[in-house]
Design an enzyme around this catalytic site. Structure first.
Site, short mmCIF file in Angstrom:
data_model
loop_
_atom_site.label_atom_id
_atom_site.label_comp_id
_atom_site.label_asym_id
_atom_site.label_seq_id
_atom_site.Cartn_x
_atom_site.Cartn_y
_atom_site.Cartn_z
N ASN A 57 0.85 -1.20 0.00
CA ASN A 57 0.00 0.00 0.00
C ASN A 57 0.88 1.24 0.00
O ASN A 57 2.10 1.14 -0.01
CB ASN A 57 -0.94 -0.03 1.20
CG ASN A 57 -0.18 -0.18 2.49
OD1 ASN A 57 0.58 0.70 2.87
ND2 ASN A 57 -0.36 -1.31 3.17
N ASP A 93 -4.53 -6.63 4.82
CA ASP A 93 -5.52 -7.54 5.40
C ASP A 93 -5.46 -8.92 4.74
O ASP A 93 -5.91 -9.90 5.31
CB ASP A 93 -6.93 -6.96 5.22
CG ASP A 93 -7.14 -5.74 6.10
OD1 ASP A 93 -6.65 -5.76 7.24
OD2 ASP A 93 -7.76 -4.76 5.64
N LYS A 113 9.33 -17.22 -10.64
CA LYS A 113 8.60 -16.10 -11.23
C LYS A 113 7.41 -16.62 -12.05
O LYS A 113 7.56 -17.55 -12.86
CB LYS A 113 9.55 -15.32 -12.14
CG LYS A 113 8.94 -14.08 -12.73
CD LYS A 113 9.88 -13.37 -13.67
CE LYS A 113 9.11 -12.30 -14.41
NZ LYS A 113 9.82 -11.80 -15.57
N PHE A 158 -4.64 2.94 14.61
CA PHE A 158 -4.90 3.99 13.64
C PHE A 158 -6.00 3.48 12.71
O PHE A 158 -6.15 2.27 12.54
CB PHE A 158 -3.64 4.31 12.83
CG PHE A 158 -2.84 5.44 13.43
CD1 PHE A 158 -2.14 5.24 14.60
CD2 PHE A 158 -2.82 6.69 12.83
CE1 PHE A 158 -1.42 6.27 15.18
CE2 PHE A 158 -2.11 7.74 13.40
CZ PHE A 158 -1.40 7.53 14.58
N LYS A 202 -14.14 -0.13 14.96
CA LYS A 202 -12.82 -0.78 15.12
C LYS A 202 -12.38 -0.71 16.58
O LYS A 202 -11.79 -1.66 17.10
CB LYS A 202 -11.78 -0.11 14.23
CG LYS A 202 -11.96 -0.39 12.76
CD LYS A 202 -10.90 0.30 11.90
CE LYS A 202 -11.39 0.43 10.48
NZ LYS A 202 -10.54 1.24 9.64
N LYS A 231 -11.81 -4.30 18.21
CA LYS A 231 -10.43 -4.69 18.53
C LYS A 231 -10.12 -4.53 20.01
O LYS A 231 -9.01 -4.78 20.44
CB LYS A 231 -9.46 -3.88 17.67
CG LYS A 231 -9.73 -4.04 16.17
CD LYS A 231 -8.62 -3.53 15.27
CE LYS A 231 -9.08 -3.60 13.81
NZ LYS A 231 -8.01 -3.68 12.86
N1 CTP Z 1 -4.30 -3.67 11.79
C1 CTP Z 1 -3.59 -4.77 12.29
N2 CTP Z 1 -3.56 -5.93 11.59
C2 CTP Z 1 -4.24 -6.07 10.43
C3 CTP Z 1 -4.99 -4.95 9.93
C4 CTP Z 1 -4.98 -3.78 10.63
O1 CTP Z 1 -2.99 -4.63 13.36
N3 CTP Z 1 -4.19 -7.20 9.78
C5 CTP Z 1 -4.32 -2.44 12.57
C6 CTP Z 1 -3.67 -1.24 11.89
O2 CTP Z 1 -2.29 -1.18 12.21
C7 CTP Z 1 -4.43 -0.09 12.47
C8 CTP Z 1 -5.81 -0.65 12.72
O3 CTP Z 1 -5.66 -2.07 12.76
O4 CTP Z 1 -3.89 0.35 13.68
C9 CTP Z 1 -6.88 -0.30 11.72
O5 CTP Z 1 -6.43 -0.57 10.44
P1 CTP Z 1 -7.36 -0.25 9.17
O6 CTP Z 1 -6.65 -0.76 7.94
O7 CTP Z 1 -7.81 1.17 9.20
O8 CTP Z 1 -8.63 -1.12 9.47
P2 CTP Z 1 -8.98 -2.62 9.33
O9 CTP Z 1 -9.09 -3.21 10.69
O10 CTP Z 1 -8.02 -3.31 8.40
O11 CTP Z 1 -10.43 -2.56 8.73
P3 CTP Z 1 -10.93 -2.22 7.21
O12 CTP Z 1 -9.89 -2.83 6.30
O13 CTP Z 1 -12.24 -2.87 7.13
O14 CTP Z 1 -10.99 -0.72 7.13
#
Ligand code: CTP
Length: 404
Positions: free
Chosen positions: A212, A281, A291, A326, A340, A344
């Site tokens: 990302n 995710d 490859k 975050f 969240k 969490k």
């Molecule tokens: N996070 C994490 N592990 C993951 C995904 C996210 O620890 N596999 C943590 C990120 O570091 C951040 C928080 O969860 O502090 C929220 O991340 P965000 O990408 O905004 O949300 P998601 O929980 O991934 O939800 P969505 O993708 O549905 O927005």
């Protein structure tokens, strides 16, 4: 905290002048010595008497008034000052300051000051965005001024846009950060903080990966700020181009699974964990050893879920540990971030909307909304370094309040 410090508070002719009373009062509560300088236009919005009472010093606006303590009051004050804060700063006064024009008590005194100077512009969006104003602000920055970026919102003229003066509490924070520097930053002595930063990379084959836009700036800034304040900091970082100082421990990881392992194996010893990393995710279900060669037609990669590191931490949190996540959103930011926070099982979530200008990936600024079970606090557009200190302040405050 500000005992023994002298702040010159300059107030110019904007409706936001009324907020300067709260700032003067907050400074006094910190035992700061405050002298207020007003322009004649500012006096159309608020009376100098308000500030006489709040600061216990006579408010200055007349260069030729000789009834003061010193004969040449503006020079005497300029020498005493530890910091100048112009709040609100109008386009006109910023233009004068940027060009060394000294035609009243405020501009004359400020011109003579050698101390750090801050200005909080407050005006209509059109005036703020005008190239002349922007050039003046740039000139002031070159002269060493710190410009407190205005916030976006409903302006007194009825427009919605950039130009609102940040709230007095935020201005106070900037004054403290500027005046106390190193002193304040020792308030995290002995606290163990783990910060995650940057993107994760999820391998597809030896040549390709999914990632990302995260650059790691926010997380690195938090880690450095906590280390400066005396915390024992571990930074678990995905691949970035950023460097770290020797005052923190840095653990380099690549994938979400690596980050999970690095964080969870160290989490039990931490007092505070701040998860600023942009964790993927999903990852490819299989990583090809060789490859992948192109073929005719479409190509599909099947993805599987990565563990949610923060959720794991929330579910296994030892008593007394504070978790801050975050949340990056492009719509329904507060609602989604609250979800969240609950899901969490964490204590705070710092939300930012990627679509807001100055927020998100790659830039040196951010616009955060700090959400806890009890509160929602919107911060204005600030440099990531200023945001880091405010975030740490809020975490320390909330951690002491909830004691869970
Ligand atoms: N996070 C994490 N592990 C993951 C995904 C996210 O620890 N596999 C943590 C990120 O570091 C951040 C928080 O969860 O502090 C929220 O991340 P965000 O990408 O905004 O949300 P998601 O929980 O991934 O939800 P969505 O993708 O549905 O927005």
């Amino acid at each position: 905290m500000l005992e023994g410090k002298t702040v010159l508070l300059g107030i110019t002719g904007s409706i936001a002048a009324y907020k300067a009373a709260a700032l003067a009062s907050a400074l006094k509560k910190e035992r700061c010595n405050v002298h207020v300088l007003m322009t004649r236009n500012a006096m159309e919005f608020i009376s100098p008497r308000t500030f006489d009472t709040l600061t216990e010093h006579r408010t200055l606006f007349d260069t030729f008034d000789r009834s003061f303590e010193y004969n040449v009051e503006h020079i005497a004050l300029a020498k005493q000052a530890d910091l100048v804060m112009i709040a609100p700063a109008t386009a006109n006064v910023l233009a004068k300051l940027a060009n060394g024009i000294a035609d009243d008590m405020l501009t004359t005194t400020v011109l003579a000051c050698r101390c750090p100077k801050l200005a909080a512009p407050a005006m209509n969006t059109g005036m703020y965005e005008n190239p002349a104003t922007q050039a003046n602000l740039e000139r002031l920055r070159v002269f060493g001024w710190e410009i407190v970026e205005p916030a976006e919102g409903l302006l007194a003229c009825g427009d919605v846009g950039l130009g609102k003066m940040p709230e007095p509490e935020q201005l106070l924070e900037r004054i403290k950060a500027c005046l106390l520097g190193g002193e304040r930053r020792r308030d995290m002595e002995g606290i163990r903080v783990l910060v995650t930063a940057g993107p994760t990379q999820e391998a597809i084959d030896p040549v390709r990966y999914i990632t990302n836009y995260s650059t790691g700036k926010m997380g690195y800034s938090i880690a450095e700020a906590a280390a400066k304040r005396g915390a024992v900091v571990t930074l678990v970082t995905g691949k970035t181009s950023l460097k770290t100082s020797a005052s923190l421990e840095r653990i380099d990881v690549v994938s979400a699974q690596d980050m999970f392992d690095a964080v969870t194996s160290r989490s039990a010893q931490q007092d505070i964990i701040i998860k600023a990393a942009a964790v993927a995710d999903y990852r490819p279900a299989e990583v090809a050893n060789d490859k992948l060669k192109k073929k005719d037609g479409e190509m599909f990669i099947s993805l599987v879920r990565n563990p949610d590191i923060l959720q794991y931490l929330g579910e296994h949190r030892p008593k007394g540990q504070y978790l801050c996540g975050f949340s990056m959103e492009t719509k329904d930011m507060v609602e989604n971030s609250r979800k969240k926070l609950e899901k969490k099982k964490i204590q705070m979530i710092a939300a930012n909307n990627l679509k807001e200008s100055g927020a998100g990936f790659g830039v040196d600024t951010n616009v955060l909304t700090l959400i806890t079970k009890e509160r929602k606090q919107e911060l204005p557009l600030l440099s990531k370094d200023a945001v880091s200190d405010i975030l740490l302040d809020e975490i320390l405050k909330h951690r002491a309040e909830i004691d869970e």
